[in-house]
Design an enzyme around this catalytic site. Structure first.
Site, PDB file in Angstrom:
ATOM      1  CG  ASP A 203      47.092  42.828  33.278  1.00  0.00           C
ATOM      2  OD1 ASP A 203      46.938  42.367  32.247  1.00  0.00           O
ATOM      3  OD2 ASP A 203      48.021  42.749  34.061  1.00  0.00           O
TER       4      ASP A 203
ATOM      5  CD  GLU B 230      46.133  37.340  40.203  1.00  0.00           C
ATOM      6  OE1 GLU B 230      45.600  36.207  39.874  1.00  0.00           O
ATOM      7  OE2 GLU B 230      46.421  38.460  39.403  1.00  0.00           O
TER       8      GLU B 230
ATOM      9  N   PRO C  17      38.678  31.025  34.884  1.00  0.00           N
ATOM     10  CG  PRO C  17      40.235  30.752  36.333  1.00  0.00           C
ATOM     11  CD  PRO C  17      39.911  30.356  35.236  1.00  0.00           C
TER      12      PRO C  17
ATOM     13  N   GLY D  57      37.993  39.550  41.145  1.00  0.00           N
ATOM     14  CA  GLY D  57      37.613  41.077  40.519  1.00  0.00           C
ATOM     15  C   GLY D  57      36.253  41.124  40.428  1.00  0.00           C
TER      16      GLY D  57
END
Length: 289
Positions: free
Chosen positions: A164, A114, A171, A147
């Site tokens: 996800d 995250e 971003p 990520g």
């Protein structure tokens, strides 16, 4: 919505993600409103959907209907794979995806990447019903990082990778590029499965087409499946699917057996829904490259 409400939208959270369509959710209360280094986070209370998380004004998840999205993006690839031990989640800072993945006792390790630690911390405080203790599960490793950079550099390999992500603005934009998908595939085991959220095809057709073009070049078996989430307005959401394995050839009896063996409780996912979700209406098929 009454005539007076249409004239005055104070007390409503209005999402204007699309050029020609907007949706509004009534705000009974604003529980959180803060700007982080990456985005504006808000949590509101709505009579129908409970607590609602928005990022930069766009609905990300709600207490009321999050189970549909999280179940379909996790249980479909995990049960189709049949022996997934290691799972990578890119995004998912609210903890809902980890919650569903960790329901599978057969999953030994989950890495969640995250970019924004603020999402994780305030989700623990303001949206605990989404994670339901997932952040405390010893099988979960939380990585605060970009990520795209993570999949480019890591040497770890995963049986299932779940993207996800937010919508492809700000971003989240980098998570919809051909190079990102190529690096993600490199992180899969030989029969591994990559799944992605690809928006609502009726309103975001180009997003799906671009991802499918990349998947077609990368995977032997590629496509998408559908799930209808009320607060992701505009029709069913497309969930991208890519693998070099034969997971999509699973039969209903095999899937039913695996689901029973997993012994997990679901509100939307069933083996029948799993298989039917890959049946695409004509307008979605026409978006395939």
């Amino acid at each position: 919505m009454s005539k007076d409400d249409r004239q005055d939208l104070s007390g409503w959270s209005v999402e204007r993600l699309h050029d020609d369509h907007a949706q509004a959710l009534r705000e009974d209360a604003v529980l959180y409103d803060s700007e982080t280094d990456h985005q504006r986070l808000r949590v509101i209370e709505n009579p129908t959907f409970g607590r609602v998380l928005t990022l930069d004004g766009v609905v990300q998840t709600t207490e009321g209907d999050n189970f549909i999205y999280h179940e379909m993006l996790s249980h479909v690839p995990i049960l189709a794979h049949g022996s997934a031990r290691r799972v990578l989640i890119i995004g998912g800072g609210d903890g809902g995806m980890a919650r569903e993945v960790l329901k599978h006792a057969s999953v030994e390790h989950v890495t969640m990447v995250e970019i924004d630690p603020g999402v994780v911390e305030f989700s623990k405080q303001y949206l605990p019903n989404l994670s339901q203790g997932a952040f405390d599960d010893p099988r979960l490793r939380l990585v605060i990082a970009d990520g795209a950079a993570y999949v480019r550099r890591t040497e770890d390999r995963f049986d299932v990778i779940i993207i996800d992500s937010t919508d492809p603005v700000g971003p989240g934009e980098v998570l919809f590029t051909d190079s990102f998908y190529g690096h993600a595939k490199r992180c899969l085991t030989p029969a591994g499965i990559l799944v992605t959220q690809n928006g609502v095809p009726f309103l975001q057709g180009a997003e799906l087409t671009n991802t499918m073009r990349a998947f077609k070049a990368l995977f032997a078996d590629w496509g998408c499946y559908l799930a209808t989430i009320p607060t992701y307005a505009g029709g069913p959401m497309a969930l991208g699917w890519g693998t070099d394995g034969a997971a999509r050839k699973i039969t209903l009896p095999q899937l039913t057996e695996r689901f029973a063996a997993a012994d997990i409780a679901t509100e939307y996912y069933t083996p029948e829904v799993h298989l039917a979700s890959f049946a695409l209406p004509g307008y979605v098929r026409r978006l395939m490259p």
